[in-house]
Design an enzyme around this catalytic site. Structure first.
Site, PDB file in Angstrom:
ATOM      1  N   HIS A 298      28.871 -11.648 -46.517  1.00  0.00           N
ATOM      2  CA  HIS A 298      29.624 -12.738 -46.348  1.00  0.00           C
ATOM      3  C   HIS A 298      31.083 -12.539 -45.611  1.00  0.00           C
ATOM      4  O   HIS A 298      31.661 -11.282 -46.388  1.00  0.00           O
ATOM      5  CB  HIS A 298      29.910 -13.346 -47.635  1.00  0.00           C
ATOM      6  CG  HIS A 298      30.398 -14.881 -47.648  1.00  0.00           C
ATOM      7  ND1 HIS A 298      31.694 -15.144 -47.684  1.00  0.00           N
ATOM      8  CD2 HIS A 298      29.696 -15.905 -47.884  1.00  0.00           C
ATOM      9  CE1 HIS A 298      31.832 -16.523 -47.424  1.00  0.00           C
ATOM     10  NE2 HIS A 298      30.770 -17.115 -47.870  1.00  0.00           N
ATOM     11  N   ASP A 355      22.450 -18.309 -49.781  1.00  0.00           N
ATOM     12  CA  ASP A 355      21.243 -18.802 -49.044  1.00  0.00           C
ATOM     13  C   ASP A 355      20.225 -17.828 -49.177  1.00  0.00           C
ATOM     14  O   ASP A 355      19.138 -18.108 -49.043  1.00  0.00           O
ATOM     15  CB  ASP A 355      21.741 -18.694 -47.514  1.00  0.00           C
ATOM     16  CG  ASP A 355      22.751 -19.555 -46.992  1.00  0.00           C
ATOM     17  OD1 ASP A 355      22.548 -20.836 -47.354  1.00  0.00           O
ATOM     18  OD2 ASP A 355      23.395 -19.138 -46.233  1.00  0.00           O
TER      19      ASP A 355
HETATM   20  N1  CMC Z   1      22.434  -7.173 -42.497  1.00  0.00           N
HETATM   21  C1  CMC Z   1      22.801  -6.060 -41.875  1.00  0.00           C
HETATM   22  N2  CMC Z   1      23.836  -5.626 -41.670  1.00  0.00           N
HETATM   23  C2  CMC Z   1      25.025  -6.510 -41.846  1.00  0.00           C
HETATM   24  C3  CMC Z   1      24.763  -7.738 -42.512  1.00  0.00           C
HETATM   25  C4  CMC Z   1      23.430  -8.271 -42.787  1.00  0.00           C
HETATM   26  N3  CMC Z   1      22.986  -9.412 -43.371  1.00  0.00           N
HETATM   27  N4  CMC Z   1      25.809  -8.434 -42.596  1.00  0.00           N
HETATM   28  C5  CMC Z   1      26.779  -7.732 -42.291  1.00  0.00           C
HETATM   29  N5  CMC Z   1      26.242  -6.482 -41.504  1.00  0.00           N
HETATM   30  C6  CMC Z   1      27.227  -5.516 -41.304  1.00  0.00           C
HETATM   31  C7  CMC Z   1      27.544  -5.462 -39.622  1.00  0.00           C
HETATM   32  O1  CMC Z   1      26.697  -5.174 -38.723  1.00  0.00           O
HETATM   33  C8  CMC Z   1      28.885  -4.931 -39.957  1.00  0.00           C
HETATM   34  O2  CMC Z   1      28.495  -3.424 -39.729  1.00  0.00           O
HETATM   35  P1  CMC Z   1      29.581  -2.357 -38.702  1.00  0.00           P
HETATM   36  O3  CMC Z   1      30.763  -2.384 -39.627  1.00  0.00           O
HETATM   37  O4  CMC Z   1      28.590  -1.128 -38.964  1.00  0.00           O
HETATM   38  O5  CMC Z   1      29.915  -2.899 -37.755  1.00  0.00           O
HETATM   39  C9  CMC Z   1      29.269  -4.965 -41.141  1.00  0.00           C
HETATM   40  O6  CMC Z   1      28.167  -5.253 -41.923  1.00  0.00           O
HETATM   41  C10 CMC Z   1      30.277  -6.048 -41.595  1.00  0.00           C
HETATM   42  O7  CMC Z   1      29.788  -7.305 -40.908  1.00  0.00           O
HETATM   43  P2  CMC Z   1      30.344  -8.447 -39.932  1.00  0.00           P
HETATM   44  O8  CMC Z   1      29.235  -8.810 -39.406  1.00  0.00           O
HETATM   45  O9  CMC Z   1      31.659  -7.704 -39.279  1.00  0.00           O
HETATM   46  O10 CMC Z   1      30.769  -9.289 -41.108  1.00  0.00           O
HETATM   47  P3  CMC Z   1      31.027 -10.926 -40.678  1.00  0.00           P
HETATM   48  O11 CMC Z   1      32.075 -11.161 -41.509  1.00  0.00           O
HETATM   49  O12 CMC Z   1      31.574 -10.869 -39.337  1.00  0.00           O
HETATM   50  O13 CMC Z   1      29.802 -11.689 -40.858  1.00  0.00           O
HETATM   51  C11 CMC Z   1      28.061 -13.067 -41.928  1.00  0.00           C
HETATM   52  C12 CMC Z   1      29.317 -12.361 -41.998  1.00  0.00           C
HETATM   53  C13 CMC Z   1      27.772 -13.643 -42.881  1.00  0.00           C
HETATM   54  C14 CMC Z   1      28.004 -13.891 -40.586  1.00  0.00           C
HETATM   55  C15 CMC Z   1      26.974 -11.568 -41.619  1.00  0.00           C
HETATM   56  O14 CMC Z   1      27.212 -10.953 -43.021  1.00  0.00           O
HETATM   57  C16 CMC Z   1      25.625 -12.054 -41.591  1.00  0.00           C
HETATM   58  O15 CMC Z   1      25.429 -12.326 -40.310  1.00  0.00           O
HETATM   59  N6  CMC Z   1      24.737 -12.171 -42.502  1.00  0.00           N
HETATM   60  C17 CMC Z   1      23.323 -12.738 -42.491  1.00  0.00           C
HETATM   61  C18 CMC Z   1      23.476 -14.177 -42.182  1.00  0.00           C
HETATM   62  C19 CMC Z   1      23.714 -14.950 -43.318  1.00  0.00           C
HETATM   63  O16 CMC Z   1      23.318 -14.634 -44.454  1.00  0.00           O
HETATM   64  N7  CMC Z   1      24.557 -15.949 -43.194  1.00  0.00           N
HETATM   65  C20 CMC Z   1      24.891 -16.838 -44.379  1.00  0.00           C
HETATM   66  C21 CMC Z   1      26.316 -16.764 -44.822  1.00  0.00           C
HETATM   67  S1  CMC Z   1      26.819 -17.549 -46.440  1.00  0.00           S
HETATM   68  C22 CMC Z   1      26.644 -19.182 -46.194  1.00  0.00           C
HETATM   69  C23 CMC Z   1      27.166 -19.652 -45.122  1.00  0.00           C
HETATM   70  O17 CMC Z   1      28.233 -19.561 -44.554  1.00  0.00           O
HETATM   71  O18 CMC Z   1      26.279 -20.598 -44.604  1.00  0.00           O
END
Ligand code: CMC
Length: 419
Positions: A298, A355
């Site tokens: 998140h 989710d």
């Molecule tokens: N699985 C594997 N790696 C992950 C995941 C995941 N679900 N989420 C984040 N990471 C890694 C990411 O690759 C990054 O790694 P590194 O530092 O080595 O590059 C690190 O963790 C930080 O993540 P980020 O992508 O920079 O984080 P963000 O704040 O940009 O994205 C997120 C947040 C929710 C989009 C992301 O965690 C994600 O894609 N999660 C899966 C989709 C999901 O469950 N979405 C629902 C969010 S909650 C409810 C809503 O908003 O609808």
């Protein structure tokens, strides 16, 4: 008010700071470009406050979520419509206000009969999120912007659940079921989803209670992607229905609300593959794979998502009450356990989000997978409305970010025969 100092090319500039009621500090850079010629660059807006808001407070480090000051843990016993009122109008309704509000929400549930024809034009395979977004935008053709805003808010809240249920009926070829005024919000939705004219239908109170909880837990989440979209579109002066239709489109993406559908699809994939978690944990850690653990991580919560804790407990309770044994719930719990012990997830502070367990509950309630994100949208509607209304009332400028241009510098156009 404090001051932040910026030194750019040896020159010092002062910027005022602003502090929120929970102590959050923001540096007000409204005059940054005029004073320095520079802009800030914050891809994904992780450090950008786009507005001041009095609706929802989140502390991602401490796992706190409050609507208008009320902790989310206390709101499960409320009615969804009561929470909608709280978010939109700023206070809990008293008995008379609540009665009048519920009455209006009930009486505006019907769609204009002509709107039923729109559904005939969609293919049976249409995703219900596409139908919901299109139908909400089309409400503006029936209820123009110059009409009473409070009435349009009631119409939107009341009719969205009818549109959502009709989208499902369209996709399975069953007749539309009209709303019934004796039911509350959650019961009415379940009736329109699951009843058929051929036989009586009784709403299961366990299912209605679970739906009420799910709707409340999704009701607002401050400046997330879809809410920011609603504010962005609304900042051009666009009407309520079109702004929220845009928010619905933003919610659909798998990184946002679409994750609830993606979680179940992922769990089914793990089950069909024999149920071993490690392979999928390894895949999620491999950046080349393009695979992420859906329902994990998140932008704001870096410790736990309080909604996911409530939903995990609710999933256990509701499945038990309904006598359902869903192997996907065990898979989800196992996956969570293994992921939370893995250094990749621990170091990056990745925890289950809202989710992760919501889909298990929707499945138990008989909601089909492609309707999951629609359920999220129904829940988020009061938040979108409250944020749009707050923006209008507080005054706003058109939202218009800048960019750092990295393309070609000036060059001369060449006629096609000389290229
Ligand atoms: N699985 C594997 N790696 C992950 C995941 C995941 N679900 N989420 C984040 N990471 C890694 C990411 O690759 C990054 O790694 P590194 O530092 O080595 O590059 C690190 O963790 C930080 O993540 P980020 O992508 O920079 O984080 P963000 O704040 O940009 O994205 C997120 C947040 C929710 C989009 C992301 O965690 C994600 O894609 N999660 C899966 C989709 C999901 O469950 N979405 C629902 C969010 S909650 C409810 C809503 O908003 O609808």
């Amino acid at each position: 008010m404090g001051t932040a100092k910026l030194i750019l090319d040896g020159k010092e500039h002062d910027f005022p700071t602003t502090t929120g009621s929970e102590g959050e500090v923001g540096i007000d850079i409204a005059k940054l470009r005029a004073a320095t010629g520079a802009i800030t660059l914050d891809e994904g807006y992780g450090n950008t406050g786009s507005c001041k808001s009095a609706i929802t407070f989140i502390d991602g480090e401490r796992g706190i979520l409050r609507y208008r000051g009320y902790p989310i843990e206390q709101l499960g016993a409320a009615r969804f419509t009561e929470i909608a009122y709280l978010l939109i109008y700023g206070h809990l309704p008293n008995a008379a206000e609540f009665e009048a509000w519920r009455d209006k929400l009930t009486r505006h549930s019907l769609l204009h009969e002509d709107m039923k024809k729109f559904f005939e034009g969609f293919p049976a395979t249409a995703h219900p999120m596409a139908m919901l977004s299109a139908m909400v935008a089309s409400l503006s053709t029936y209820y123009p912007d110059d009409q009473d805003l409070d009435l349009n808010i009631v119409r939107l809240l009341a009719k969205a659940k009818t549109i959502a249920a009709f989208s499902y009926k369209k996709s399975i070829g069953q007749p539309f079921m009209y709303p019934r005024n004796g039911y509350n919000y959650a019961e009415n939705f379940l009736h329109m989803m699951f009843s058929v004219p051929a036989e009586p239908y009784e709403v299961n109170p366990v299912v209605a209670r679970a739906l009420n909880l799910l709707l409340i837990l999704h009701a607002d989440h401050e400046q997330n992607c879809s809410t920011s979209t609603v504010r962005m579109v609304g900042s051009s002066g666009a009407n309520l229905f079109s702004s929220i239709s845009a928010g619905i489109s933003a919610l659909w993406g798998p990184l946002h609300g679409g994750a609830n559908q993606a979680v179940i699809e992922m769990l089914e994939r793990i089950r069909d593959d024999g149920g071993g978690y490690q392979k999928f944990i390894d895949l999620a850690k491999d950046k080349e794979s393009g695979f992420k653990l859906m329902g994990f991580g998140h932008r704001v919560y870096k410790n736990f998502d309080p909604r996911s804790l409530i939903l995990k407990a609710a999933a256990d309770e509701v499945l038990d009450e309904l006598g359902i044994d869903d192997p996907l719930l065990d898979l989800a719990k196992g996956l969570e356990r293994v992921a939370l012990e893995d250094s990749y997830f621990v170091e990056r502070k990745l925890y289950p989000n809202v989710d992760f367990y919501s889909g298990i509950l929707y499945r138990a309630m008989g909601i089909p997978t492609n309707m999951f994100t629609v359920m999220f949208a129904l829940g988020r509607l009061p938040g979108w409305i409250a944020q749009w209304k707050e923006m209008r009332e507080e005054g706003y400028r058109i939202n218009r970010p800048r960019q750092i241009y990295i393309g070609e510098t000036a060059r001369d156009w060449v006629p096609v025969e000389r290229r």
